[in-house]
Design a protein around this motif. Structure first.
Motif, PDB file in Angstrom:
ATOM      1  N   THR A   5      -6.334  12.664   2.326  1.00  0.00           N
ATOM      2  CA  THR A   5      -6.175  11.657   1.305  1.00  0.00           C
ATOM      3  C   THR A   5      -5.934  12.380  -0.010  1.00  0.00           C
ATOM      4  O   THR A   5      -6.126  13.585  -0.107  1.00  0.00           O
ATOM      5  CB  THR A   5      -7.426  10.757   1.260  1.00  0.00           C
TER       6      THR A   5
ATOM      7  N   PHE B 286       1.526   5.225   0.773  1.00  0.00           N
ATOM      8  CA  PHE B 286       1.116   6.290   1.671  1.00  0.00           C
ATOM      9  C   PHE B 286       1.910   7.534   1.342  1.00  0.00           C
ATOM     10  O   PHE B 286       3.030   7.451   0.838  1.00  0.00           O
ATOM     11  CB  PHE B 286       1.380   5.911   3.138  1.00  0.00           C
TER      12      PHE B 286
ATOM     13  N   TYR C 253      -4.184   9.653   9.974  1.00  0.00           N
ATOM     14  CA  TYR C 253      -4.367  10.250   8.662  1.00  0.00           C
ATOM     15  C   TYR C 253      -4.603  11.746   8.727  1.00  0.00           C
ATOM     16  O   TYR C 253      -5.327  12.246   9.578  1.00  0.00           O
ATOM     17  CB  TYR C 253      -5.546   9.606   7.931  1.00  0.00           C
TER      18      TYR C 253
ATOM     19  N   GLU D 236       0.845  -1.193   0.000  1.00  0.00           N
ATOM     20  CA  GLU D 236       0.000   0.000   0.000  1.00  0.00           C
ATOM     21  C   GLU D 236       0.878   1.240   0.000  1.00  0.00           C
ATOM     22  O   GLU D 236       1.871   1.307   0.700  1.00  0.00           O
ATOM     23  CB  GLU D 236      -0.889   0.027   1.257  1.00  0.00           C
TER      24      GLU D 236
ATOM     25  N   LYS E 134      -6.001   1.017  10.336  1.00  0.00           N
ATOM     26  CA  LYS E 134      -6.209   1.786  11.572  1.00  0.00           C
ATOM     27  C   LYS E 134      -7.638   2.290  11.707  1.00  0.00           C
ATOM     28  O   LYS E 134      -8.047   2.700  12.777  1.00  0.00           O
ATOM     29  CB  LYS E 134      -5.275   3.006  11.704  1.00  0.00           C
TER      30      LYS E 134
ATOM     31  N   ILE F  51     -14.831  -0.197   7.654  1.00  0.00           N
ATOM     32  CA  ILE F  51     -14.457   0.725   6.589  1.00  0.00           C
ATOM     33  C   ILE F  51     -13.467   0.019   5.673  1.00  0.00           C
ATOM     34  O   ILE F  51     -12.351  -0.292   6.053  1.00  0.00           O
ATOM     35  CB  ILE F  51     -13.866   2.020   7.160  1.00  0.00           C
TER      36      ILE F  51
ATOM     37  N   GLU G 261       0.874   7.649  19.215  1.00  0.00           N
ATOM     38  CA  GLU G 261       0.622   6.294  19.686  1.00  0.00           C
ATOM     39  C   GLU G 261       1.818   5.766  20.468  1.00  0.00           C
ATOM     40  O   GLU G 261       1.773   4.726  21.089  1.00  0.00           O
ATOM     41  CB  GLU G 261       0.335   5.375  18.503  1.00  0.00           C
TER      42      GLU G 261
ATOM     43  N   MET H  21      -3.551   7.399   1.192  1.00  0.00           N
ATOM     44  CA  MET H  21      -3.772   8.128   2.425  1.00  0.00           C
ATOM     45  C   MET H  21      -2.526   8.961   2.733  1.00  0.00           C
ATOM     46  O   MET H  21      -1.404   8.536   2.483  1.00  0.00           O
ATOM     47  CB  MET H  21      -4.026   7.167   3.593  1.00  0.00           C
TER      48      MET H  21
ATOM     49  N   VAL I 101       3.078   0.152  12.772  1.00  0.00           N
ATOM     50  CA  VAL I 101       2.187   1.164  13.324  1.00  0.00           C
ATOM     51  C   VAL I 101       0.884   1.231  12.534  1.00  0.00           C
ATOM     52  O   VAL I 101      -0.149   1.608  13.053  1.00  0.00           O
ATOM     53  CB  VAL I 101       2.828   2.571  13.404  1.00  0.00           C
ATOM     54  N   MET I 102       0.941   0.850  11.277  1.00  0.00           N
ATOM     55  CA  MET I 102      -0.271   0.895  10.480  1.00  0.00           C
ATOM     56  C   MET I 102      -1.023  -0.434  10.525  1.00  0.00           C
ATOM     57  O   MET I 102      -1.936  -0.653   9.732  1.00  0.00           O
ATOM     58  CB  MET I 102       0.055   1.250   9.029  1.00  0.00           C
ATOM     59  N   ASP I 103      -0.619  -1.323  11.422  1.00  0.00           N
ATOM     60  CA  ASP I 103      -1.267  -2.628  11.554  1.00  0.00           C
ATOM     61  C   ASP I 103      -1.286  -3.396  10.238  1.00  0.00           C
ATOM     62  O   ASP I 103      -2.242  -4.099   9.935  1.00  0.00           O
ATOM     63  CB  ASP I 103      -2.719  -2.492  12.064  1.00  0.00           C
ATOM     64  N   LEU I 104      -0.273  -3.227   9.464  1.00  0.00           N
ATOM     65  CA  LEU I 104      -0.233  -3.965   8.212  1.00  0.00           C
ATOM     66  C   LEU I 104       0.447  -5.300   8.472  1.00  0.00           C
ATOM     67  O   LEU I 104       1.079  -5.486   9.498  1.00  0.00           O
ATOM     68  CB  LEU I 104       0.563  -3.174   7.166  1.00  0.00           C
TER      69      LEU I 104
ATOM     70  N   LEU J 229     -16.160   9.260   8.569  1.00  0.00           N
ATOM     71  CA  LEU J 229     -15.864   7.982   9.207  1.00  0.00           C
ATOM     72  C   LEU J 229     -14.388   7.824   9.530  1.00  0.00           C
ATOM     73  O   LEU J 229     -14.002   7.004  10.330  1.00  0.00           O
ATOM     74  CB  LEU J 229     -16.293   6.840   8.292  1.00  0.00           C
ATOM     75  N   LEU J 230     -13.559   8.606   8.867  1.00  0.00           N
ATOM     76  CA  LEU J 230     -12.128   8.440   9.056  1.00  0.00           C
ATOM     77  C   LEU J 230     -11.518   9.608   9.809  1.00  0.00           C
ATOM     78  O   LEU J 230     -10.332   9.622  10.093  1.00  0.00           O
ATOM     79  CB  LEU J 230     -11.438   8.299   7.699  1.00  0.00           C
TER      80      LEU J 230
ATOM     81  N   VAL K  72      -9.453   8.963  12.945  1.00  0.00           N
ATOM     82  CA  VAL K  72      -8.238   8.160  12.860  1.00  0.00           C
ATOM     83  C   VAL K  72      -7.037   9.105  12.851  1.00  0.00           C
ATOM     84  O   VAL K  72      -6.820   9.838  11.901  1.00  0.00           O
ATOM     85  CB  VAL K  72      -8.236   7.278  11.597  1.00  0.00           C
TER      86      VAL K  72
END
Lengths: 622, 140
Positions: free
Chosen positions: A308, A206, A305, A204, B64, B69, A328, A318, A251-254, A298-299, A302
């Motif tokens: 976008t 970023f 971010y 992905e 995240k 979503i 965090e 993003m 950190v991005m939970d990937l 909705l974002l 978070v």
């Protein structure tokens, strides 16, 4: 975002009147046609184009449109037309101004440019039509042969172009002699165009705003071991600064990419408040100019971010909010937010927690040492430990690191292999303390509850609800290397301000004084001390270094003496410079005492004595 | 977001209970619903709320964020938040080899794309056949 958008018509409202006035003054008949007034633009952009737009309408009306007689002669209707049109075009707003006047006289432009020295005679012949037109935008160019009250005062198109380009827009000029001229302004919808570094993690992409990026460090695969670990946290020593590292994919939970030891490591050094942070990213691409689009409802919550964007190839990516990501990670964020609210970000405040390294000293005793004193944590295979005289050493970074066992004896039956070692260092001197096991790093306010009679132990504190011995690093340092420092009762709530640019000495003084029951505020820079004193903080004694980068100890002491709130507070100089030459100067600047670094017993005796005096003399302890 | 799904859920029993009903209300947009299937269940959203039903789109994931979503998609330059209805409604994920379809709806000035298994017809539902959501269903 929505509310920032306003119809461009707002910037146009005064133009009809301007044109009407102009036609009266010049005796020309001009009609202004406007269309696309409803086209929406960011308010900031709108403000920025108002004046250039007015200027260009003036130009068209004054220079462009001919007098009725000339127009008649040229077979055109007497009424000249100026058309103003705005419309959207692929993320941009285009504003065009067209007139059906005489067009731009390129010969005159060229002549003028040559006479102003903008182009040489030789070059003049080679210029194309468009190149000649672009001369109009050069600074110091004005073609109006007569200066009228409306235009031609030399504040020309260069100003127009500068202000359009400042908001990321472009201006194009076109002209056909006898038919008219046109100006096409292309401006971004919003000012939210930023330069961003495009990175990739787990397939992905970023974007990281270039604004927060300090530098990129590429670590060759064979240098991977330069990434060190303090407990579970990776750090990297970048030009003598300890850079905390985080992995973007973590950190991005990937999906956690298998660490590939063969690959180079890309570290993006980002600025978060006052702190720097290294972000390890699997792949770094290029920087791109991107339009930041707001994220949906909705974002919004978070933190990671910032917005976008749509890349040139239509992909949505993003844009990361580096400070959000850093938040965090407790430590960095806490100090970053401190930095925002006040200037004492680096203050180790007396009521704030100290990071403590907990380790097992063998025999199931847990001991601790303030983390700020720890340079590195290492593990050495037992076979690499060597005996030198009565000392134990290990070859380390091309040097010999003297080692000392925490419990005084070496070679017990259950010594761990590899041997965990806590390395203390200052300047070019280091020593290693052999411990049984490194356990944890915790944040706790360090209060020594019990003074210790044992050598090497400062005292006992309650950490994690367990009684834990806090070691006296000095004791071990001196044992390992007696020349390291030419070289320790209850005091209620006496407050001592310590100013020293070396975190090592700051921590040393702090530990020594806190173990004696003083409350210590330790700061890196005199300016921070001045700030908190001005905010009303009071101290009983000030201990200051002499040599500091931003403001030296002399100026600081002088400042203290000029302030009623701090005059009378004893100031102790703590310096490693030669006392013979510096001491008289220090005393003159207002220091009460001059001490050499670092004899903690001497310092404590001096402070005990000074505190006693103050109470007796004035009771200046507010 | 909860609002969108609220509309949706409330439309759900209505849509499900009204197959083939109400040809008489052809032009009555108030009572027209775009129907779609999610895990074998027929659901609907008011046709007025639907912006468009585009082809399957590539979705940029947003780690995240909340699990329902799915990410963001680029709909001709407009950024649309994609909501995975299966995740939102606590249903199992769609088979990997199947593409979700998008139903782009507008809600409070923003566009959302509902990821559904399959889009059905626009169906008419007479107001009389609408019944309140049984209160045994939880609030979302």
């Amino acid at each position: 975002m929505k509310t920032r958008m306003q119809p461009i018509g707002n910037a146009w409202s005064k133009l009809p009147r301007l044109v009407r006035d102009l036609s009266q003054v010049t005796g020309k008949q001009i009609e202004l046609e406007m269309s696309g007034e409803e086209t929406e633009l960011d308010r900031t952009v709108l403000d920025a184009i108002k004046d250039p737009l007015t200027h260009m309408i003036r130009n068209s009306a004054d220079h462009g449109i001919e007098s009725p007689e000339k127009r008649r002669a040229a077979g055109k209707p007497e009424i000249g037309k100026v058309k103003l049109h705005a419309f959207h075009e692929g993320g941009h707003v285009v504003i065009s101004i067209e007139d059906d006047g005489a067009g731009i006289n390129t010969e005159r432009v060229l002549r003028k440019a040559v006479s102003n020295g903008l182009v040489s005679d030789a070059d003049a012949g080679k210029l194309s039509h468009n190149e000649i037109l672009s001369l109009i935008f050069r600074p110091g160019f004005s073609t109006a042969e007569t200066v009228s009250s409306v235009s031609g005062r030399g504040v020309g198109m260069d100003v127009v172009r500068t202000s359009i380009e400042r908001i990321g827009g472009t201006v194009d000029l076109s002209s056909t002699a006898g038919v008219g001229s046109g100006v096409r302004i292309k401006i971004p919808l919003t000012l939210a165009i930023i330069s961003a570094l495009v990175v990739e993690a787990d397939g992905e992409s970023f974007g990281i705003p270039q604004l927060g990026v300090v530098e990129l460090v590429r670590l060759a695969a064979e240098d991977r071991d330069r990434i060190e670990r303090i407990h579970d946290n990776e750090v990297f020593r970048l030009r003598d600064r300890l850079l905390p590292l985080i992995h973007l994919d973590q950190v991005m939970d990937l999906a956690d990419n298998e660490e590939d030891d063969e690959k180079d490591v890309n570290i993006i050094v980002v600025q978060v408040g006052e702190e720097q942070l290294g972000m390890i990213v699997p792949e770094v691409f290029d920087t791109e100019e991107i339009v930041v689009k707001p994220v949906g409802k909705l974002l919004k919550d978070v933190a990671a971010y910032q917005g976008t964007t749509i890349l040139g190839d239509g992909r949505v990516i993003m844009i990361l909010d580096v400070s959000g990501i850093a938040s965090e990670f407790g430590n960095v964020a806490a100090s970053a937010s401190d930095a925002d609210s006040s200037s004492d970000a680096n203050a180790d405040r007396d009521d704030s927690a100290t990071s403590l390294l907990l380790f097992d000293a063998g025999g199931e005793t847990t001991m601790s040492v303030p983390l700020s004193l720890v340079a590195r944590l290492e593990e050495f295979p037992r076979s690499s430990l060597e005996q030198s005289g009565d000392k134990l050493v290990v070859q380390y970074r091309g040097d010999l690191l003297p080692l000392l066992p925490i419990n005084g004896q070496f070679g017990g039956g259950e010594s761990p292999d590899p041997q965990p070692v806590i390395v203390f260092s200052e300047g070019n001197q280091s020593m290693g303390l052999m411990v049984h096991e490194i356990q944890d790093i915790i944040e706790e306010r360090l209060i020594i509850r019990m003074q210790s009679q044992r050598p090497g132990i400062l005292g006992t504190a309650i950490i994690n609800e367990n009684a834990t011995d806090v070691i006296d690093t000095q004791h071990y340092i001196i044992q390992a290397n007696p020349e390291w420092f030419a070289t320790r009762e209850d005091h209620g709530t006496r407050r001592v301000l310590v100013v020293d640019d070396s975190i090592f000495f700051r921590q040393l003084v702090r530990t020594a004084l806190e173990s004696e029951g003083y409350r210590v505020v330790a700061l890196e820079r005199p300016q921070e001390a001045i700030d908190i004193i001005e905010r009303g903080e009071r101290f009983d004694v000030v201990v200051s270094d002499i040599e500091m980068p931003s403001m030296d100890g002399f100026s600081f002491a002088k400042w203290l003496k000029t302030r009623p709130e701090s005059d009378g507070v004893p100031v102790v100089a703590l310096s490693s410079v030669n006392p013979l030459t510096t001491e008289p100067r220090a005393l003159e600047a207002g220091f009460e005492r001059f001490l050499t670094k670092f004899d903690s017993q001497q310092l404590i005796d001096t402070i005990d004595q000074l505190c006693g005096e103050v109470t007796l003399v004035a009771g200046a302890t507010a | 977001m909860s609002n969108v799904t609220a509309t949706l859920k409330s439309a759900d029993p209505a849509a499900a209970s009204s197959n083939g009903d109400g040809i008489a209300h052809q032009l009555d947009y108030e009572n027209q619903y775009v129907s779609f299937w999610v895990d074998g269940q027929l659901l609907g959203v008011p046709v007025n709320a639907v912006q468009e039903v585009p082809n399957p789109q590539s979705i940029a994931p947003t780690p995240k964020a909340r699990t329902e979503i799915a990410g963001l998609l680029n709909l001709r330059g407009q950024i649309v938040t994609a909501v995975n209805l299966r995740k939102r409604m606590g249903l199992p994920d769609l088979d990997e080899d199947q593409d979700s379809m998008n139903v782009v709806v507008r809600h409070e000035e923003e566009s959302y794309s509902l990821l559904v298994d399959e889009v059905g017809e626009v169906i008419n539902v007479s107001t009389e056949t609408l019944e309140p959501v049984p209160h045994t269903l939880d609030s979302h």
